[in-house]
Design a protein around this motif. Structure first.
Motif, PDB file in Angstrom:
ATOM      1  N   SER A  11       0.815  -1.220   0.000  1.00 58.71           N
ATOM      2  CA  SER A  11       0.000   0.000   0.000  1.00 58.71           C
ATOM      3  C   SER A  11       0.848   1.270   0.000  1.00 58.71           C
ATOM      4  O   SER A  11       0.362   2.354  -0.345  1.00 58.71           O
ATOM      5  CB  SER A  11      -0.916   0.014   1.232  1.00 58.71           C
ATOM      6  N   MET A  12       2.137   1.142   0.375  1.00 51.94           N
ATOM      7  CA  MET A  12       3.010   2.308   0.435  1.00 51.94           C
ATOM      8  C   MET A  12       3.978   2.392  -0.733  1.00 51.94           C
ATOM      9  O   MET A  12       4.581   3.448  -0.964  1.00 51.94           O
ATOM     10  CB  MET A  12       3.800   2.291   1.751  1.00 51.94           C
ATOM     11  N   LYS A  13       4.135   1.304  -1.466  1.00 55.93           N
ATOM     12  CA  LYS A  13       5.106   1.292  -2.565  1.00 55.93           C
ATOM     13  C   LYS A  13       4.471   1.810  -3.849  1.00 55.93           C
ATOM     14  O   LYS A  13       4.123   1.056  -4.751  1.00 55.93           O
ATOM     15  CB  LYS A  13       5.669  -0.123  -2.751  1.00 55.93           C
ATOM     16  N   ASN A  14       4.334   3.123  -3.914  1.00 59.90           N
ATOM     17  CA  ASN A  14       3.780   3.751  -5.112  1.00 59.90           C
ATOM     18  C   ASN A  14       4.647   4.934  -5.513  1.00 59.90           C
ATOM     19  O   ASN A  14       5.518   5.378  -4.746  1.00 59.90           O
ATOM     20  CB  ASN A  14       2.315   4.168  -4.882  1.00 59.90           C
ATOM     21  N   GLU A  15       4.412   5.470  -6.684  1.00 65.29           N
ATOM     22  CA  GLU A  15       5.258   6.542  -7.220  1.00 65.29           C
ATOM     23  C   GLU A  15       5.091   7.870  -6.491  1.00 65.29           C
ATOM     24  O   GLU A  15       5.951   8.750  -6.598  1.00 65.29           O
ATOM     25  CB  GLU A  15       4.972   6.718  -8.717  1.00 65.29           C
ATOM     26  N   GLN A  16       4.010   8.038  -5.746  1.00 59.90           N
ATOM     27  CA  GLN A  16       3.818   9.258  -4.971  1.00 59.90           C
ATOM     28  C   GLN A  16       4.669   9.239  -3.700  1.00 59.90           C
ATOM     29  O   GLN A  16       5.125  10.279  -3.220  1.00 59.90           O
ATOM     30  CB  GLN A  16       2.336   9.406  -4.597  1.00 59.90           C
ATOM     31  N   VAL A  17       4.874   8.055  -3.146  1.00 56.13           N
ATOM     32  CA  VAL A  17       5.650   7.910  -1.909  1.00 56.13           C
ATOM     33  C   VAL A  17       7.151   7.934  -2.187  1.00 56.13           C
ATOM     34  O   VAL A  17       7.939   8.428  -1.380  1.00 56.13           O
ATOM     35  CB  VAL A  17       5.274   6.596  -1.184  1.00 56.13           C
ATOM     36  N   ARG A  18       7.561   7.417  -3.343  1.00 55.11           N
ATOM     37  CA  ARG A  18       8.980   7.242  -3.672  1.00 55.11           C
ATOM     38  C   ARG A  18       9.843   8.489  -3.450  1.00 55.11           C
ATOM     39  O   ARG A  18      10.925   8.398  -2.837  1.00 55.11           O
ATOM     40  CB  ARG A  18       9.095   6.760  -5.106  1.00 55.11           C
ATOM     41  N   PRO A  19       9.436   9.689  -3.914  1.00 54.64           N
ATOM     42  CA  PRO A  19      10.293  10.867  -3.705  1.00 54.64           C
ATOM     43  C   PRO A  19      10.528  11.178  -2.223  1.00 54.64           C
ATOM     44  O   PRO A  19      11.630  11.596  -1.842  1.00 54.64           O
ATOM     45  CB  PRO A  19       9.502  11.996  -4.386  1.00 54.64           C
ATOM     46  N   TYR A  20       9.515  10.998  -1.405  1.00 55.58           N
ATOM     47  CA  TYR A  20       9.660  11.238   0.032  1.00 55.58           C
ATOM     48  C   TYR A  20      10.633  10.217   0.633  1.00 55.58           C
ATOM     49  O   TYR A  20      11.465  10.554   1.479  1.00 55.58           O
ATOM     50  CB  TYR A  20       8.303  11.129   0.739  1.00 55.58           C
ATOM     51  N   TYR A  21      10.520   8.975   0.183  1.00 54.58           N
ATOM     52  CA  TYR A  21      11.401   7.911   0.664  1.00 54.58           C
ATOM     53  C   TYR A  21      12.859   8.233   0.340  1.00 54.58           C
ATOM     54  O   TYR A  21      13.744   8.103   1.197  1.00 54.58           O
ATOM     55  CB  TYR A  21      10.995   6.582   0.020  1.00 54.58           C
ATOM     56  N   GLU A  22      13.120   8.659  -0.876  1.00 55.35           N
ATOM     57  CA  GLU A  22      14.490   8.944  -1.301  1.00 55.35           C
ATOM     58  C   GLU A  22      15.082  10.105  -0.514  1.00 55.35           C
ATOM     59  O   GLU A  22      16.282  10.093  -0.187  1.00 55.35           O
ATOM     60  CB  GLU A  22      14.531   9.236  -2.805  1.00 55.35           C
ATOM     61  N   LYS A  23      14.263  11.108  -0.200  1.00 56.11           N
ATOM     62  CA  LYS A  23      14.761  12.240   0.594  1.00 56.11           C
ATOM     63  C   LYS A  23      15.104  11.808   2.008  1.00 56.11           C
ATOM     64  O   LYS A  23      16.131  12.192   2.572  1.00 56.11           O
ATOM     65  CB  LYS A  23      13.730  13.377   0.622  1.00 56.11           C
ATOM     66  N   GLU A 208       4.632  18.159   4.157  1.00 53.79           N
ATOM     67  CA  GLU A 208       5.705  19.156   4.162  1.00 53.79           C
ATOM     68  C   GLU A 208       6.752  18.792   5.199  1.00 53.79           C
ATOM     69  O   GLU A 208       7.964  18.926   4.975  1.00 53.79           O
ATOM     70  CB  GLU A 208       5.124  20.545   4.458  1.00 53.79           C
ATOM     71  N   TYR A 209       6.286  18.315   6.371  1.00 54.66           N
ATOM     72  CA  TYR A 209       7.212  17.909   7.434  1.00 54.66           C
ATOM     73  C   TYR A 209       8.113  16.762   6.975  1.00 54.66           C
ATOM     74  O   TYR A 209       9.333  16.801   7.160  1.00 54.66           O
ATOM     75  CB  TYR A 209       6.435  17.485   8.682  1.00 54.66           C
ATOM     76  N   VAL A 210       7.529  15.736   6.365  1.00 54.98           N
ATOM     77  CA  VAL A 210       8.313  14.591   5.892  1.00 54.98           C
ATOM     78  C   VAL A 210       9.314  15.045   4.838  1.00 54.98           C
ATOM     79  O   VAL A 210      10.478  14.631   4.845  1.00 54.98           O
ATOM     80  CB  VAL A 210       7.391  13.492   5.312  1.00 54.98           C
ATOM     81  N   ASN A 211       8.882  15.908   3.962  1.00 51.22           N
ATOM     82  CA  ASN A 211       9.714  16.380   2.858  1.00 51.22           C
ATOM     83  C   ASN A 211      10.899  17.211   3.348  1.00 51.22           C
ATOM     84  O   ASN A 211      11.980  17.182   2.764  1.00 51.22           O
ATOM     85  CB  ASN A 211       8.861  17.201   1.887  1.00 51.22           C
TER      86      ASN A 211
END
Length: 231
Positions: A11-23, A208-211
């Protein structure tokens, strides 16, 4: 706690989550410092506030029948369920006789509970969740599963980090119950008002906080929370 991409739930492995994960992956050092800070400070505060725990437990018991603590299943890192610790501020079994969201003049709130909530003292037992690693001092406030199931793909990025006791969204929406009352007066149900109106706005702050996560930014948010509580 850091979770590798492959270990995340589908449920979390999607393209919207990926940029936040990489940061966040580039800030693993800061995440380790954040966890060490949580362990040390929560342990010290549990010792220093043990007297307050005892006093609040007594007044809650005297004020209304029921348990001292309110244990509800919430969601934290990796979309995992955990049981949150809070001092009970409502009548016993309040979540079975009303919505999962509190409104402005909620009749389920006890006399002592109203005073405890005003000063956010009901949140103190979450020091136990922090020590266990289920929560952090700063992070997205943990939601119940019912609302997490309504998250958009991007909102799932907030579950890359531990749920928090406070956040920028918590400070900005400290009068959330009054806002919900406004929508219910317009004919919306409490759940619809929260899911459709309040939650999307809160999530803008949480994302915004996660980012932009940074350890010293956490310290500032904790200080800002303290100032807002004593106002």
């Amino acid at each position: 706690m850091w979770i590798n991409w492959n270990d995340l739930p589908e449920s979390m492995k999607n393209e919207q989550v990926r940029p936040y994960y990489e940061k966040l992956k580039q800030k693993r050092g800061s995440l380790i410092v954040k966890r060490l800070f949580d362990i040390v400070v929560s342990l010290v505060m549990l010792v220093l506030l043990s007297w307050l725990f005892l006093i609040l437990a007594i007044v809650i018991k005297v004020d209304s029948p029921g348990s001292v603590f309110y244990r509800q299943v919430r969601v934290t890192t990796g979309n995992k369920d955990f049981r949150i610790f809070k001092f009970r501020t409502m009548v016993n079994n309040a979540d079975k006789i009303g919505s999962l969201v509190t409104t402005g003049n909620d009749a389920r709130i006890t006399r002592v509970g109203a005073k405890i909530r005003k000063c956010r003292l009901d949140e103190i037992p979450q020091l136990l969740n922090i020590l266990k690693g289920e929560m952090s001092f700063v992070g997205t406030r943990p939601e119940v599963r019912k609302y997490v199931d309504r998250y958009t793909d991007e909102m799932m990025a907030t579950l890359l980090m531990s749920a928090g006791v406070t956040s920028l969204a918590s400070i900005s929406f400290k009068d959330e119950d009054e806002l919900i009352d406004k929508y219910t007066e317009q004919g919306m149900s409490v759940d619809d008002a929260y899911i459709e109106k309040v939650l999307p706005e809160k999530m803008k702050f949480n994302l915004e906080y996660v980012n932009q996560f940074g350890f010293f930014q956490d310290i500032k948010l904790m200080f800002d929370t303290f100032i807002n509580v004593i106002k």
